[in-house]
Design an enzyme around this catalytic site. Sequence first.
Site, PDB file in Angstrom:
ATOM      1  N   LYS A 179     -27.547  -7.844   9.136  1.00 53.30           N
ATOM      2  CA  LYS A 179     -28.760  -7.882   8.318  1.00 53.30           C
ATOM      3  C   LYS A 179     -28.580  -7.036   7.070  1.00 53.30           C
ATOM      4  O   LYS A 179     -28.669  -5.811   7.117  1.00 53.30           O
ATOM      5  CB  LYS A 179     -29.978  -7.362   9.079  1.00 53.30           C
ATOM      6  CG  LYS A 179     -31.256  -7.716   8.325  1.00 53.30           C
ATOM      7  CD  LYS A 179     -32.436  -6.842   8.651  1.00 53.30           C
ATOM      8  CE  LYS A 179     -32.501  -5.586   7.838  1.00 53.30           C
ATOM      9  NZ  LYS A 179     -32.717  -5.809   6.388  1.00 53.30           N
ATOM     10  N   GLU A 254     -24.715   5.742  10.321  1.00 52.24           N
ATOM     11  CA  GLU A 254     -24.174   6.404   9.125  1.00 52.24           C
ATOM     12  C   GLU A 254     -25.376   6.658   8.239  1.00 52.24           C
ATOM     13  O   GLU A 254     -25.917   5.714   7.663  1.00 52.24           O
ATOM     14  CB  GLU A 254     -23.208   5.481   8.381  1.00 52.24           C
ATOM     15  CG  GLU A 254     -22.022   5.045   9.180  1.00 52.24           C
ATOM     16  CD  GLU A 254     -20.961   6.119   9.301  1.00 52.24           C
ATOM     17  OE1 GLU A 254     -21.143   7.217   8.736  1.00 52.24           O
ATOM     18  OE2 GLU A 254     -19.959   5.852   9.969  1.00 52.24           O
TER      19      GLU A 254
HETATM   20  P1  NAD Z   1     -33.094   2.243   4.674  1.00 53.06           P
HETATM   21  O1  NAD Z   1     -32.795   3.176   5.770  1.00 53.06           O
HETATM   22  O2  NAD Z   1     -34.478   2.052   4.259  1.00 53.06           O
HETATM   23  O3  NAD Z   1     -32.548   0.772   5.000  1.00 53.06           O
HETATM   24  C1  NAD Z   1     -31.278   0.526   5.526  1.00 53.06           C
HETATM   25  C2  NAD Z   1     -31.339  -0.769   6.293  1.00 53.06           C
HETATM   26  O4  NAD Z   1     -32.147  -0.568   7.444  1.00 53.06           O
HETATM   27  C3  NAD Z   1     -31.961  -1.940   5.532  1.00 53.06           C
HETATM   28  O5  NAD Z   1     -31.274  -3.131   5.847  1.00 53.06           O
HETATM   29  C4  NAD Z   1     -33.368  -1.976   6.071  1.00 53.06           C
HETATM   30  O6  NAD Z   1     -33.962  -3.240   5.992  1.00 53.06           O
HETATM   31  C5  NAD Z   1     -33.146  -1.558   7.509  1.00 53.06           C
HETATM   32  N1  NAD Z   1     -34.333  -0.987   8.146  1.00 53.06           N
HETATM   33  C6  NAD Z   1     -35.324  -0.267   7.552  1.00 53.06           C
HETATM   34  N2  NAD Z   1     -36.256   0.065   8.451  1.00 53.06           N
HETATM   35  C7  NAD Z   1     -35.867  -0.444   9.643  1.00 53.06           C
HETATM   36  C8  NAD Z   1     -36.405  -0.426  10.950  1.00 53.06           C
HETATM   37  N3  NAD Z   1     -37.551   0.194  11.226  1.00 53.06           N
HETATM   38  N4  NAD Z   1     -35.743  -1.053  11.929  1.00 53.06           N
HETATM   39  C9  NAD Z   1     -34.558  -1.652  11.676  1.00 53.06           C
HETATM   40  N5  NAD Z   1     -34.011  -1.721  10.470  1.00 53.06           N
HETATM   41  C10 NAD Z   1     -34.638  -1.112   9.450  1.00 53.06           C
HETATM   42  O7  NAD Z   1     -32.169   2.747   3.513  1.00 53.06           O
HETATM   43  P2  NAD Z   1     -31.931   2.112   2.105  1.00 53.06           P
HETATM   44  O8  NAD Z   1     -33.105   2.472   1.269  1.00 53.06           O
HETATM   45  O9  NAD Z   1     -31.551   0.675   2.200  1.00 53.06           O
HETATM   46  O10 NAD Z   1     -30.600   2.883   1.675  1.00 53.06           O
HETATM   47  C11 NAD Z   1     -30.621   4.156   1.162  1.00 53.06           C
HETATM   48  C12 NAD Z   1     -30.419   5.206   2.247  1.00 53.06           C
HETATM   49  O11 NAD Z   1     -29.302   4.900   3.075  1.00 53.06           O
HETATM   50  C13 NAD Z   1     -30.146   6.530   1.662  1.00 53.06           C
HETATM   51  O12 NAD Z   1     -31.127   7.433   2.083  1.00 53.06           O
HETATM   52  C14 NAD Z   1     -28.770   6.956   2.146  1.00 53.06           C
HETATM   53  O13 NAD Z   1     -28.755   8.260   2.570  1.00 53.06           O
HETATM   54  C15 NAD Z   1     -28.477   6.053   3.278  1.00 53.06           C
HETATM   55  N6  NAD Z   1     -27.074   5.620   3.255  1.00 53.06           N
HETATM   56  C16 NAD Z   1     -26.193   6.204   4.110  1.00 53.06           C
HETATM   57  C17 NAD Z   1     -24.867   5.811   4.117  1.00 53.06           C
HETATM   58  C18 NAD Z   1     -23.859   6.411   5.047  1.00 53.06           C
HETATM   59  O14 NAD Z   1     -22.761   5.888   5.178  1.00 53.06           O
HETATM   60  N7  NAD Z   1     -24.149   7.481   5.714  1.00 53.06           N
HETATM   61  C19 NAD Z   1     -24.455   4.798   3.269  1.00 53.06           C
HETATM   62  C20 NAD Z   1     -25.379   4.227   2.428  1.00 53.06           C
HETATM   63  C21 NAD Z   1     -26.690   4.635   2.447  1.00 53.06           C
END
Ligand code: NAD
Length: 499
Positions: A179, A254
């Site tokens: 996803k 991650e």
């Molecule tokens: P996010 O956590 O909002 O979303 C990440 C993914 O999770 C998306 O596909 C989203 O649709 C999904 N998601 C959101 N809520 C969910 C839920 N309740 N249940 C299941 N899936 C859900 O993050 P974002 O805004 O897309 O990305 C930015 C964040 O990601 C930043 O805060 C960054 O720290 C983190 N990030 C971490 C890494 C890493 O390798 N550690 C890499 C990239 C981004």
Amino acid sequence: MERYQMLIDGKFVDAESGETRPTFNPATEEPIAEVPVATKGDAKRAVEAARKAFDSGVWSGLSPKERAAILYKVCDKLKERDSELSRLEAMDGGATIRKTTMMDVPVGIEHFRLLVEMGEKIPAYEPLPWVDFPYVSWNFVNREPIGVCAGIIPWNFPFMMTIWKVAPALIMGNTAVLKPASDTPLTALEFARCAMEAGLPDGVLNVLIGAGSVVGKELCTSPLVDKVALTGSTETGRNVMKMAADTVKKVTLELGGKSPSIVLEDADMDLAVDGALFGTFFHAGQVCESGTRCFVPASIYDEFMARLKERVGRIKLGDTLDFETTMGPVVSKTQYDTIMKYIEIGKSEGARLVCGGGRPEGFAKGHYIQPTVFDGVDNGMRIAQEEIFGPVLSVIKYEFVDEAISMANDSIYGLGGAIFSKDLPRAIDLAKRIRTGTVWINDYHLINALAPFGGYKQSGVGRELGPHGLLEYTQVKHIHVDLTQDRSKRFWYDYIFND
Ligand code: NAD
Ligand code: MN
């Protein structure tokens, strides 16, 4: 405008509701394509397809070599279309074409190939020398796939994250449901096309475009899913872990970071300044392991800051499709507003704005923010503790190295970090004291498919990449083989018999 479909059970389909939404280019704010909005029902069908494909043995029953042969064909298909993928990756997520052409697409494909090569060599049979009693029993581990693996990915590196989730799952014999983030679905869908053209059996890979709260939730709660791997924010990581708990799924997370770059007195000044800036402003700071806290010794502070200010001025904002542009916009209005809010917080906390701090001049459209540097930052401030996920660097002055290390570790996160010094033995000793999953010495952001990547503390659970990452897509089965087949040797049966 192209209308994309998603991949369920080997077919490209619309959402069952027929609903679609546009995806935008963050540099122009223009819509660039229409994508489906998957429902819970779509997610269930994708999971069922992945389950059926796994249980049938059509994929898990192949040898690693046979699986690899198909996956190498996927690599070839991706390579044939690399310039198209680079363009699409830049347009959908706001990365510069410079970065997608030099990094995301070629390095992503290289990671794919390396992961498949490594995975192909991981033997299913693992000896257990210390419990082998050859005259009594033979004990070994059989490495098996886990089953249906869900991958949930963010918008910052859509192509690379697709590969990090799909390649290890598939080479180790699992089936996958991916996803992507709703803001950046396009290269994952192009990846799906390449996978089907390469002859991946139906249901082995499914790609759903939809909301985290609907599709993501179904993937985390479905009893048919065996593992969830998320890259995303720490907040989402907590939710995923909680949801996965009901069916006791394996999770790899991650998550966020607030990584330190520690400059030592003896550092090469050019390397340290440019390294700290690359660590922060690469992809406009929208990188989980970004080095957003830079610790600089008082003895070289003024010289370092003068040089840093000059070098920040060389970062060129502009049209993402222009090769000269070195920094693009942030991904969305939401992200733009969050970053601007943090810049205000920094000012109100008493940090000093060295440069940037707002919208660059001459940009009528696009979510552009200037590279922003604060100094006079205290490590306790919110801008030094909370993940901003944008082009904002906090510079923190220190007197003694021990003080820098203790501030570096004073964080809920533990993803990355760097030390800049000419004294390599000392730098290695200090690297061991930093509580993060990766430490670069005299470099930044060099993630290697052969080496594990992941977080300490609230930056995550488990590892991706490298042998450690591949093994996270396997189950460990202990097989005990009695070699005597002799009842008289079974004194332990007499725990229940007294004859
Ligand atoms: P996010 O956590 O909002 O979303 C990440 C993914 O999770 C998306 O596909 C989203 O649709 C999904 N998601 C959101 N809520 C969910 C839920 N309740 N249940 C299941 N899936 C859900 O993050 P974002 O805004 O897309 O990305 C930015 C964040 O990601 C930043 O805060 C960054 O720290 C983190 N990030 C971490 C890494 C890493 O390798 N550690 C890499 C990239 C981004
Ligand atoms: Mn987009």
